[in-house]
Motif scaffolding. Structure first.
Motif, mmCIF file in Angstrom:
data_model
loop_
_atom_site.group_PDB
_atom_site.id
_atom_site.type_symbol
_atom_site.label_atom_id
_atom_site.label_comp_id
_atom_site.label_asym_id
_atom_site.label_seq_id
_atom_site.Cartn_x
_atom_site.Cartn_y
_atom_site.Cartn_z
ATOM 1 N N MET A 1 0.856 -1.170 0.000
ATOM 2 C CA MET A 1 0.000 0.000 0.000
ATOM 3 C C MET A 1 0.901 1.231 0.000
ATOM 4 S SD MET A 1 -2.714 1.294 2.909
ATOM 5 C CE MET A 1 -3.418 -0.306 3.066
ATOM 6 N N ASP A 2 0.613 2.156 -0.885
ATOM 7 C CA ASP A 2 1.446 3.362 -0.942
ATOM 8 C C ASP A 2 0.992 4.391 0.089
ATOM 9 O OD1 ASP A 2 -0.857 4.412 -1.987
ATOM 10 O OD2 ASP A 2 -0.004 4.999 -3.915
ATOM 11 N N ILE A 3 1.783 5.426 0.254
ATOM 12 C CA ILE A 3 1.503 6.451 1.270
ATOM 13 C C ILE A 3 0.186 7.152 0.994
ATOM 14 C CG2 ILE A 3 2.306 8.665 2.183
ATOM 15 C CD1 ILE A 3 5.127 7.627 1.908
ATOM 16 N N HIS A 4 -0.119 7.417 -0.285
ATOM 17 C CA HIS A 4 -1.369 8.099 -0.632
ATOM 18 C C HIS A 4 -2.580 7.259 -0.233
ATOM 19 C CE1 HIS A 4 -4.191 10.678 -2.674
ATOM 20 N NE2 HIS A 4 -4.648 9.624 -3.343
ATOM 21 N N ALA A 5 -2.537 5.959 -0.507
ATOM 22 C CA ALA A 5 -3.662 5.080 -0.149
ATOM 23 C C ALA A 5 -3.834 5.020 1.366
ATOM 24 C CB ALA A 5 -3.447 3.682 -0.722
ATOM 25 N N ALA A 6 -2.708 4.960 2.104
ATOM 26 C CA ALA A 6 -2.788 4.942 3.566
ATOM 27 C C ALA A 6 -3.389 6.236 4.093
ATOM 28 C CB ALA A 6 -1.394 4.719 4.160
ATOM 29 N N ALA A 7 -3.034 7.378 3.485
ATOM 30 C CA ALA A 7 -3.584 8.666 3.916
ATOM 31 C C ALA A 7 -5.084 8.725 3.659
ATOM 32 C CB ALA A 7 -2.870 9.805 3.205
ATOM 33 N N VAL A 8 -5.526 8.215 2.507
ATOM 34 C CA VAL A 8 -6.955 8.205 2.178
ATOM 35 C C VAL A 8 -7.707 7.331 3.176
ATOM 36 C CG1 VAL A 8 -8.653 7.459 0.466
ATOM 37 C CG2 VAL A 8 -6.642 8.751 -0.263
ATOM 38 N N MET A 9 -7.141 6.154 3.500
ATOM 39 C CA MET A 9 -7.806 5.271 4.473
ATOM 40 C C MET A 9 -7.876 5.932 5.840
ATOM 41 S SD MET A 9 -6.500 1.435 3.567
ATOM 42 C CE MET A 9 -7.254 0.798 5.023
ATOM 43 N N ASP A 11 -7.922 9.203 6.456
ATOM 44 C CA ASP A 11 -8.928 10.267 6.370
ATOM 45 C C ASP A 11 -10.331 9.696 6.414
ATOM 46 O OD1 ASP A 11 -6.971 12.191 6.253
ATOM 47 O OD2 ASP A 11 -7.067 12.430 4.068
ATOM 48 N N ASP A 12 -10.544 8.568 5.685
ATOM 49 C CA ASP A 12 -11.859 7.933 5.696
ATOM 50 C C ASP A 12 -12.219 7.449 7.098
ATOM 51 O OD1 ASP A 12 -12.138 8.398 3.006
ATOM 52 O OD2 ASP A 12 -11.629 6.348 2.394
ATOM 53 N N ALA A 13 -11.259 6.850 7.793
ATOM 54 C CA ALA A 13 -11.508 6.370 9.155
ATOM 55 C C ALA A 13 -11.825 7.533 10.079
ATOM 56 C CB ALA A 13 -10.302 5.587 9.667
ATOM 57 N N ASP A 14 -11.039 8.606 9.971
ATOM 58 C CA ASP A 14 -11.291 9.774 10.811
ATOM 59 C C ASP A 14 -12.682 10.347 10.563
ATOM 60 O OD1 ASP A 14 -8.803 9.559 11.948
ATOM 61 O OD2 ASP A 14 -7.895 11.160 10.754
ATOM 62 N N THR A 15 -13.041 10.476 9.312
ATOM 63 C CA THR A 15 -14.351 11.020 8.959
ATOM 64 C C THR A 15 -15.461 10.106 9.468
ATOM 65 O OG1 THR A 15 -13.423 12.058 6.998
ATOM 66 C CG2 THR A 15 -15.816 11.747 7.042
ATOM 67 N N TYR A 16 -15.291 8.801 9.253
ATOM 68 C CA TYR A 16 -16.294 7.834 9.689
ATOM 69 C C TYR A 16 -16.487 7.895 11.197
ATOM 70 C CZ TYR A 16 -18.721 3.372 10.210
ATOM 71 O OH TYR A 16 -19.634 2.402 10.520
ATOM 72 N N LEU A 17 -15.369 7.864 11.939
ATOM 73 C CA LEU A 17 -15.455 7.857 13.398
ATOM 74 C C LEU A 17 -15.986 9.176 13.941
ATOM 75 C CD1 LEU A 17 -12.212 5.879 14.233
ATOM 76 C CD2 LEU A 17 -14.576 5.088 14.419
ATOM 77 N N ARG A 18 -15.587 10.285 13.351
ATOM 78 C CA ARG A 18 -16.130 11.582 13.785
ATOM 79 C C ARG A 18 -17.639 11.632 13.569
ATOM 80 N NH1 ARG A 18 -11.362 14.265 11.353
ATOM 81 N NH2 ARG A 18 -10.006 14.777 13.096
ATOM 82 N N THR A 19 -18.080 11.149 12.418
ATOM 83 C CA THR A 19 -19.512 11.133 12.116
ATOM 84 C C THR A 19 -20.258 10.252 13.113
ATOM 85 O OG1 THR A 19 -19.067 11.477 9.769
ATOM 86 C CG2 THR A 19 -21.239 10.605 10.353
ATOM 87 N N LEU A 20 -19.696 9.073 13.380
ATOM 88 C CA LEU A 20 -20.338 8.164 14.327
ATOM 89 C C LEU A 20 -20.445 8.813 15.703
ATOM 90 C CD1 LEU A 20 -20.106 4.449 14.607
ATOM 91 C CD2 LEU A 20 -19.499 5.722 16.642
#
Length: 180
Positions: A1-9, A11-20
């Motif tokens: 997994m490259d750095i960009h994909a890890a950053a996207v994941m 960000d997605d986790a942060d957004t998901y958890l903040r929303t929850l």
């Protein structure tokens, strides 16, 4: 997994958890605390575990829509039940004096959390109700002293106290406090 994909994941986790947490966190915490008999520390651990499971297994939880809260509540209940099974509490007969003292003595953190919950609930009261409770309980004034300070008859202080106590009880129950 490259750095960009890890950053996207990430960000997605942060957004998901903040929303929850924003949509359901306080309700989950109140439920967990209620099921755990007011143990806010364990309740926070339960909510964190629910959030992690929801993020790791999104298909089990489903989308962050109006129906998800019921499923999250179910997970909270399951975790609390599993925790009770795993936890071996000493019986009264086998507990020593030190353990018994810990069971009945609230610590400073519990007292601070309780005070914060009560203070937040007081914000829900009408100003005259809040004033009368502050005079009677915080300033430790008698009904007559509070009446003089507020410039109202003692009967008004009694009436406001009655309705303020009922409103405060309702506000506390809305925050998950059941022993009031």
């Amino acid at each position: 997994m490259d750095i960009h994909a890890a950053a996207v994941m990430t960000d997605d986790a942060d957004t998901y958890l903040r929303t929850l947490y924003r949509r359901h966190g306080s309700a989950l915490l109140r439920l967990a605390a209620r099921l755990l008999g007011g143990d806010w520390h364990r309740a926070q651990d339960i909510v964190q575990e629910v959030a992690i499971r929801a993020w790791q297994y999104p298909m089990d939880v489903g989308p962050m829509d109006g129906t998800v809260r019921h499923r999250l509540f179910t997970v909270v209940g399951d975790l609390v039940t599993d925790g009770h099974r795993d936890q071996v509490e000493p019986s009264v007969e086998t507990a020593g004096e030190a353990e018994m003292a810990l069971l009945v003595t609230p610590d400073a953190v519990d007292q601070a959390l309780t005070a914060q919950v009560v203070w937040d609930a007081m914000a829900d009261l009408a100003p005259p109700q809040r004033e009368v409770l502050l005079h009677l309980h915080y300033l430790d004034r008698s009904i007559n002293q509070a009446a003089r300070a507020l410039g109202v008859p003692p009967g008004t202080v009694k009436s406001r106290t009655y309705y303020a106590t009922r409103a405060l009880r309702t506000a506390l129950r809305a925050r998950g406090v059941t022993d009031c």
